[in-house]
Design a protein around this motif. Structure first.
Motif, PDB file in Angstrom:
ATOM      1  N   ARG A   7       0.909  -1.082  -0.139  1.00  0.00           N
ATOM      2  CA  ARG A   7      -0.074  -0.018  -0.170  1.00  0.00           C
ATOM      3  C   ARG A   7       0.937   1.250   0.001  1.00  0.00           C
ATOM      4  O   ARG A   7       1.901   1.348   0.792  1.00  0.00           O
ATOM      5  CB  ARG A   7      -0.868   0.099   1.244  1.00  0.00           C
ATOM      6  CG  ARG A   7      -1.508   1.247   1.323  1.00  0.00           C
ATOM      7  CD  ARG A   7      -2.597   1.577   2.588  1.00  0.00           C
ATOM      8  NE  ARG A   7      -3.677   0.725   2.585  1.00  0.00           N
ATOM      9  CZ  ARG A   7      -3.870  -0.317   3.687  1.00  0.00           C
ATOM     10  NH1 ARG A   7      -3.061  -0.282   4.798  1.00  0.00           N
ATOM     11  NH2 ARG A   7      -4.974  -0.870   3.712  1.00  0.00           N
ATOM     12  N   PHE A 141       2.646  10.202  11.510  1.00  0.00           N
ATOM     13  CA  PHE A 141       3.100   8.769  11.003  1.00  0.00           C
ATOM     14  C   PHE A 141       4.312   8.265  11.651  1.00  0.00           C
ATOM     15  O   PHE A 141       4.931   9.133  12.512  1.00  0.00           O
ATOM     16  CB  PHE A 141       3.624   8.921   9.254  1.00  0.00           C
ATOM     17  CG  PHE A 141       4.733   9.913   9.089  1.00  0.00           C
ATOM     18  CD1 PHE A 141       5.900   9.315   9.381  1.00  0.00           C
ATOM     19  CD2 PHE A 141       4.649  11.139   9.031  1.00  0.00           C
ATOM     20  CE1 PHE A 141       7.213  10.382   9.090  1.00  0.00           C
ATOM     21  CE2 PHE A 141       5.440  11.986   8.746  1.00  0.00           C
ATOM     22  CZ  PHE A 141       6.937  11.723   8.813  1.00  0.00           C
ATOM     23  N   SER A 142       4.631   7.076  11.577  1.00  0.00           N
ATOM     24  CA  SER A 142       5.616   6.327  12.500  1.00  0.00           C
ATOM     25  C   SER A 142       6.418   5.435  11.459  1.00  0.00           C
ATOM     26  O   SER A 142       5.741   4.470  11.032  1.00  0.00           O
ATOM     27  CB  SER A 142       5.263   5.588  13.552  1.00  0.00           C
ATOM     28  OG  SER A 142       6.443   4.959  14.152  1.00  0.00           O
ATOM     29  N   HIS A 144       8.919   2.360  10.377  1.00  0.00           N
ATOM     30  CA  HIS A 144       9.910   1.550  11.050  1.00  0.00           C
ATOM     31  C   HIS A 144      10.490   0.685   9.860  1.00  0.00           C
ATOM     32  O   HIS A 144       9.915   0.655   8.658  1.00  0.00           O
ATOM     33  CB  HIS A 144       8.928   0.641  11.850  1.00  0.00           C
ATOM     34  CG  HIS A 144       7.779   0.220  11.348  1.00  0.00           C
ATOM     35  ND1 HIS A 144       7.639  -0.966  10.658  1.00  0.00           N
ATOM     36  CD2 HIS A 144       6.293   0.833  11.628  1.00  0.00           C
ATOM     37  CE1 HIS A 144       6.145  -0.904  10.304  1.00  0.00           C
ATOM     38  NE2 HIS A 144       5.376  -0.246  10.581  1.00  0.00           N
ATOM     39  N   GLY A 147       7.854  -0.855   7.349  1.00  0.00           N
ATOM     40  CA  GLY A 147       6.843   0.009   6.711  1.00  0.00           C
ATOM     41  C   GLY A 147       6.637   1.210   7.488  1.00  0.00           C
ATOM     42  O   GLY A 147       7.440   1.640   8.316  1.00  0.00           O
ATOM     43  N   ILE A 148       5.424   1.653   7.288  1.00  0.00           N
ATOM     44  CA  ILE A 148       5.172   3.003   7.679  1.00  0.00           C
ATOM     45  C   ILE A 148       3.641   3.138   8.381  1.00  0.00           C
ATOM     46  O   ILE A 148       2.778   2.647   7.494  1.00  0.00           O
ATOM     47  CB  ILE A 148       5.434   4.369   7.079  1.00  0.00           C
ATOM     48  CG1 ILE A 148       5.263   5.466   7.684  1.00  0.00           C
ATOM     49  CG2 ILE A 148       4.757   4.173   5.652  1.00  0.00           C
ATOM     50  CD1 ILE A 148       5.725   6.744   6.862  1.00  0.00           C
ATOM     51  N   ASP A 149       3.393   3.327   9.552  1.00  0.00           N
ATOM     52  CA  ASP A 149       2.024   3.508   9.978  1.00  0.00           C
ATOM     53  C   ASP A 149       1.606   4.994   9.943  1.00  0.00           C
ATOM     54  O   ASP A 149       2.085   5.853  10.537  1.00  0.00           O
ATOM     55  CB  ASP A 149       1.889   3.098  11.338  1.00  0.00           C
ATOM     56  CG  ASP A 149       2.235   1.415  11.501  1.00  0.00           C
ATOM     57  OD1 ASP A 149       1.898   0.889  10.617  1.00  0.00           O
ATOM     58  OD2 ASP A 149       2.878   1.113  12.682  1.00  0.00           O
ATOM     59  N   THR A 158      -5.536   4.126  11.159  1.00  0.00           N
ATOM     60  CA  THR A 158      -4.112   3.982  10.959  1.00  0.00           C
ATOM     61  C   THR A 158      -4.148   2.957   9.657  1.00  0.00           C
ATOM     62  O   THR A 158      -4.507   1.839   9.760  1.00  0.00           O
ATOM     63  CB  THR A 158      -3.534   3.246  12.131  1.00  0.00           C
ATOM     64  OG1 THR A 158      -3.328   3.894  13.259  1.00  0.00           O
ATOM     65  CG2 THR A 158      -2.156   2.842  11.913  1.00  0.00           C
ATOM     66  N   ARG A 160      -1.408   0.907   7.564  1.00  0.00           N
ATOM     67  CA  ARG A 160      -0.056   0.491   7.422  1.00  0.00           C
ATOM     68  C   ARG A 160       0.356   0.268   5.902  1.00  0.00           C
ATOM     69  O   ARG A 160      -0.257  -0.162   5.179  1.00  0.00           O
ATOM     70  CB  ARG A 160       0.169  -0.929   7.723  1.00  0.00           C
ATOM     71  CG  ARG A 160       1.464  -1.604   7.968  1.00  0.00           C
ATOM     72  CD  ARG A 160       1.590  -2.499   8.901  1.00  0.00           C
ATOM     73  NE  ARG A 160       1.614  -1.781  10.167  1.00  0.00           N
ATOM     74  CZ  ARG A 160       1.597  -2.593  11.217  1.00  0.00           C
ATOM     75  NH1 ARG A 160       1.920  -3.982  11.416  1.00  0.00           N
ATOM     76  NH2 ARG A 160       1.708  -1.796  12.484  1.00  0.00           N
ATOM     77  N   ALA A 161       1.617   1.253   5.740  1.00  0.00           N
ATOM     78  CA  ALA A 161       2.022   1.429   4.157  1.00  0.00           C
ATOM     79  C   ALA A 161       3.386   1.198   3.973  1.00  0.00           C
ATOM     80  O   ALA A 161       4.495   0.708   4.728  1.00  0.00           O
ATOM     81  CB  ALA A 161       1.749   2.643   3.559  1.00  0.00           C
ATOM     82  N   CYS A 162       3.743   0.771   2.665  1.00  0.00           N
ATOM     83  CA  CYS A 162       5.316   0.832   2.470  1.00  0.00           C
ATOM     84  C   CYS A 162       5.816   2.004   2.246  1.00  0.00           C
ATOM     85  O   CYS A 162       7.135   2.286   2.239  1.00  0.00           O
ATOM     86  CB  CYS A 162       5.635  -0.312   1.294  1.00  0.00           C
ATOM     87  SG  CYS A 162       4.819   0.021  -0.155  1.00  0.00           S
ATOM     88  N   ARG A 295      11.205   6.237   4.420  1.00  0.00           N
ATOM     89  CA  ARG A 295       9.710   5.585   3.850  1.00  0.00           C
ATOM     90  C   ARG A 295       8.773   6.747   3.536  1.00  0.00           C
ATOM     91  O   ARG A 295       7.713   6.576   3.694  1.00  0.00           O
ATOM     92  CB  ARG A 295       9.059   4.463   4.930  1.00  0.00           C
ATOM     93  CG  ARG A 295       9.882   3.293   4.927  1.00  0.00           C
ATOM     94  CD  ARG A 295       8.986   2.194   5.448  1.00  0.00           C
ATOM     95  NE  ARG A 295       9.753   0.994   5.367  1.00  0.00           N
ATOM     96  CZ  ARG A 295       9.676   0.180   4.365  1.00  0.00           C
ATOM     97  NH1 ARG A 295       9.180   0.377   3.152  1.00  0.00           N
ATOM     98  NH2 ARG A 295      10.622  -0.842   4.395  1.00  0.00           N
TER      99      ARG A 295
END
Length: 418
Positions: A7, A141-142, A144, A147-149, A158, A160-162, A295
């Motif tokens: 995503r 956003f966060s 990691h 991915g990235i929340d 929320t 969840r994406a790349c 990201r």
């Protein structure tokens, strides 16, 4: 990469963000999820009454995305361009430079298109392609390693994406949250923008008057046919003025403002009137020190803001979208993570030189042509006259304005599908 469908979240529903969303879905279909977040998606997309210059390369991109057909009959080709340099009080405004309007036979170097028409066509195509259009903003956003929340404002959803694409404008909150610094300076100029009605046909000619306060551009718009059969001739103006003068101008009585407009516009197109209410926008230069973070990628005005002297602001944003779409699509087809550092580095390299060059050029042109010192005026007018006598150099400049000069442009800008 995970076996889950990747995503990408795009924060900001402007023309660059919409074009990126559509390009990704058209290239990858159900192999990718694309979510666009912008509260403006609640509003009527036809509400944007501004007109934009779409360069030939950007038009090729819109044709490839199957958008151009929806706006082509409302788009006005720029058939030629005239440049003058004078003081406001000069009785004669001599022409120093003219450009033919074609980069290739039958292909104008630019078209003028209403922003609302283009936005509406892109929104409808994104919806039909399966882009998730979410009328909310991205709150935070966060990132990691996996991915990235992305947390939205409305309801605290929320995602969840790349990859998160920040296309949220020059005052990007997401750019600030990512810790990306912004280099900028004000021009102490503002652009007054309006659509003007005039008595005579503009014949597709764009005119740029260089005046001491800044450039005054007249950009041809598609005429409209009234119910009684009369033709209503129209142009868009971008009137650059010293910022301290703008409140006085906009507060003036309409007739007084039209008198000031006529002094700059000239009498060649007959009687003038306003179709839209003039609006003013302060002008500045700005560029992000980096176009990426963990990201996250910056797009359009979130990455760069330039002076409108060359009409390239939107075209730069569409170039960003074309480059990022190509890089993401190629990464996913090769099984790479599109939010990884090495993929985002490809985007940084693809855009940095072009944006830096365009920013320096527009900044330099504005400083050169807003200088009323007589020696400077003589030198620049001599330079304009020399260029006017050099067909090869003029052809280079027109291809540069069309986005077709130098380097290898992204495939979409060459009219090639991803």
């Amino acid at each position: 990469m995970s076996t889950e469908r990747p995503r990408i979240v795009i924060a900001g529903g402007g023309l660059a963000g919409l074009s990126l969303s559509l390009a990704l879905k058209q290239a990858l279909g159900d192999a990718i999820e694309v979510a666009m977040c912008d509260p403006a998606l609640k509003r009527d997309p036809h509400g944007d009454k501004r007109a934009y210059a779409i360069a030939a390369s950007a038009r090729r991109m819109l044709e490839t995305l199957h958008i151009w057909d929806a706006v082509a009959d409302k788009a006005q080709p720029i058939r030629d361009m005239v440049i003058t340099d004078s003081r406001l009080q000069d009785p004669v405004r001599p022409t120093f430079l003219t450009f033919a309007g074609e980069v290739e036979e039958g292909e104008p170097f630019a078209h003028m298109v209403a922003g609302g028409d283009l936005t509406a066509a892109l929104v409808e195509s994104c919806r039909n392609a399966g882009v998730a259009l979410m009328p909310t903003s991205v709150e935070t956003f966060s990132a990691h390693p996996g991915g990235i929340d992305v947390v939205t404002n409305g309801g605290g959803i929320t995602l969840r994406a790349c990859l998160l694409v920040a296309a949220d404008g020059a005052r990007s909150r997401l750019r600030e949250q990512a810790g990306i610094s912004w280099i900028s300076w004000p021009y102490r100029q503002s652009a007054i923008v309006a659509t003007i009605l005039h008595a005579r046909d503009h014949e597709g000619r764009a005119v740029e008057h260089f005046l001491p306060a800044g450039p005054f551009a007249i950009l041809p718009l598609k005429p409209e046919t009234l119910p009684d059969g009369r033709i209503q001739h129209r142009s868009s103006i971008v009137w650059t003025e010293r910022s301290e003068e703008v409140p006085h101008l906009l507060d003036a009585h309409t007739e007084d403002l039209l008198d000031e407009l006529e002094r700059r516009f000239g009498l060649q197109l007959g009687e003038l009137s306003f179709e839209t209410k003039p609006q003013a926008f302060p002008l500045s230069f700005g560029v992000a020190r980096r176009f990426t973070a963990e990201r996250l990628a910056l797009l359009g005005d979130a990455a760069h803001v330039i002076h409108p002297i060359a009409g390239q602001g939107l075209n730069l944003g569409l170039h960003d979208a074309a480059a990022l779409a190509e890089i993401v699509v190629e990464a996913l087809r090769l099984g790479r993570d599109p939010g990884s550092a090495d993929v985002l580095d490809d985007y940084e390299r693809a855009r940095r030189a072009d944006i830096t060059a365009m920013g320096l050029m527009t900044d330099g042109l504005n400083r050169l042509f807003s200088n009323d010192a007589l020696p400077v005026r003589l030198v620049r007018d001599l330079g304009l006259g020399l260029v006017d006598r050099m067909p090869g150099l003029k052809k280079f400049f027109i291809r540069e304005a069309a986005g077709l000069a130098g380097g290898t442009a992204p495939r979409l800008l060459r009219g090639e599908a991803l």
